[in-house]
Enzyme design. Structure first.
Site, short mmCIF file in Angstrom:
data_model
loop_
_atom_site.label_atom_id
_atom_site.label_comp_id
_atom_site.label_asym_id
_atom_site.label_seq_id
_atom_site.Cartn_x
_atom_site.Cartn_y
_atom_site.Cartn_z
N HIS A 177 -10.51 -15.77 -4.32
CA HIS A 177 -9.72 -16.96 -3.97
C HIS A 177 -10.47 -18.26 -4.25
CE1 HIS A 177 -12.45 -16.70 -0.59
NE2 HIS A 177 -12.11 -17.92 -0.25
N CYS B 17 0.85 -1.20 0.00
CA CYS B 17 0.00 0.00 0.00
C CYS B 17 0.88 1.24 0.00
CB CYS B 17 -0.93 0.00 1.21
SG CYS B 17 -2.23 -1.24 1.06
#
EC number: 4.2.1.20
Length: 397
Positions: A86, A62
């Site tokens: 996922h 980030c």
């Protein structure tokens, strides 16, 4: 019944199913154990993960939301996987197992629709017929995913009984499988349910943590202080945790949905606020009424709206190896907005729960040097209508 693998995690897990399903579970366990030792199966699975699903997924640092703190925050980008979450990892593994057992049909249940989409795409790819049970309420909440499933040839069956949500879809899917297991494989969508599903799903998701470990060592030269993942049934979390369980310096943090607040009773946090019982083929903590009926769970994110939790999470909680916390709808929504605005990534509302807890850790100790990894388990395209309606009602847009 004797099993090849241990069906329990401490006191949790087991195989609490009608006798008629025992042969199907035994066959599944045998197929899984032999497949795990078969280099050809592993090569086929790895090829699909790499060249169809797009693994390994990125580990993104980030750039902006950690400004003014000593936290370094990475996101494991499962949102970049084909299918959007996922879920794709383990359904490819299960679909290959189904073919290995000579099955021609897939039965699945879905809440947010992500597992349904994953089941549909794996079935389309591998030439299997697919029928998906979905609570009627979720069919309304998740219309884009319903259409995706149908585009890929799946039959979507709305379930109107009970609360018309995920738990009812699970019941209907199991009922169907009881009568069709000779030709059909039940593609369970999370690391819960009767043995061997919790173990199979963990093993078919564990590349999340394996990749994360290699990537963070390459980028930072050390393991993270904590890995953080949202927990509904718990498959993305156990996939992230599995390779770190023996790394005792790495904190494992699972984030349950706090809904409108734990005190309101409208949440989906059975691990910390439920009682142990037997449901969905396993012994695990669950949300129950005083007289032991399964209670409605609630979350802003359909994918976390599940009244129980996988048995390995229950075990990790009972031993203290993992910590489980909860995040409310409002906190998850704030995290969702923060990531969109400051990093240009639209996360799933499920994943936003994990992100919200990481942001909380960061804000509570801005001076603390900490290296955190959040499993960004899915992308938020499916949630933009939900978020739009909430923000519009609040007058924010």
């Amino acid at each position: 019944m004797t099993t090849l693998l241990n069906p329990y995690f401490g006191e949790f897990g087991g195989m609490y199913v009608p006798q008629i399903l025992m042969p199907a579970l035994r066959q599944l366990e045998e197929a899984f154990v032999s497949a795990q030792k078969d280099p050809e199966f592993q090569a086929q699975f790895n090829d699909l993960l790499k060249n169809y699903a797009g693994r390994p997924t990125a580990l993104t640092k980030c750039q902006n939301i950690t400004a003014g703190t000593n936290t370094t925050l990475y996101l494991k980008r499962e949102d970049l996987l084909h299918g959007g979450a996922h879920k794709t990892n383990q359904v490819l593994g299960q679909a290959l197992l189904a073919k290995r057992m000579g099955k021609t049909e897939i039965i699945a249940e879905t809440g947010a629709g992500q597992h349904g989409v994953a089941s549909a795409l794996a079935s389309a790819l591998l030439g299997l017929k697919c029928r998906i049970y979905m609570g009627a309420k979720d069919v309304e909440r998740q219309s884009p995913n319903v259409f995706r499933m149908r585009l890929m040839g799946a039959e979507v069956i709305p379930v109107h009984s009970g609360s018309a949500t995920l738990k009812d879809a699970c019941n209907e899917a199991l009922r169907d499988w009881s009568g069709s297991y000779e030709t059909a494989h039940y593609m369970l969508g999370t690391a819960a349910g009767p043995h061997p599903y919790p173990t199979i799903v963990r093993e078919f998701q564990r590349m999340i943590g394996e990749e994360t470990k290699a990537q963070i060592l390459e980028r930072e030269g050390r393991l993270p202080d904590a890995v953080i993942a949202c927990v509904g049934g718990g498959s993305n979390a156990i996939g992230m945790f599995a390779d770190f369980i023996n790394e005792t310096n790495v904190g494992l943090i699972g984030v349950e949905p706090g809904g409108h607040g734990i005190e309101t009773g409208e949440h989906g946090a059975p691990l910390k606020h439920g009682r142990v019982g037997i449901y969905f083929g396993m012994k695990a903590p669950m949300m129950q009424t005083e007289d032991g009926q399964i209670e409605e769970s609630y979350s802003i994110s359909a994918g976390l709206d599940f009244p129980s939790v996988g048995p390995q999470h229950a075990y990790l909680n009972s031993t203290g190896r993992a910590d489980y916390v909860s995040i409310t709808d409002d906190e998850a929504l704030e995290a969702f907005k923060t990531l969109c605005l400051h990093e240009g990534i639209i996360p799933a509302l499920e994943s936003s729960h994990a992100l919200a807890h990481a942001l909380k850790m960061m804000r509570e100790n801005p001076d603390k040097e900490q290296l955190l990894v959040v499993n960004l388990s899915g992308r938020g395209d499916k949630d933009i209508f939900t978020v739009h309606d909430i923000l519009k009602a609040r007058g924010e847009i």
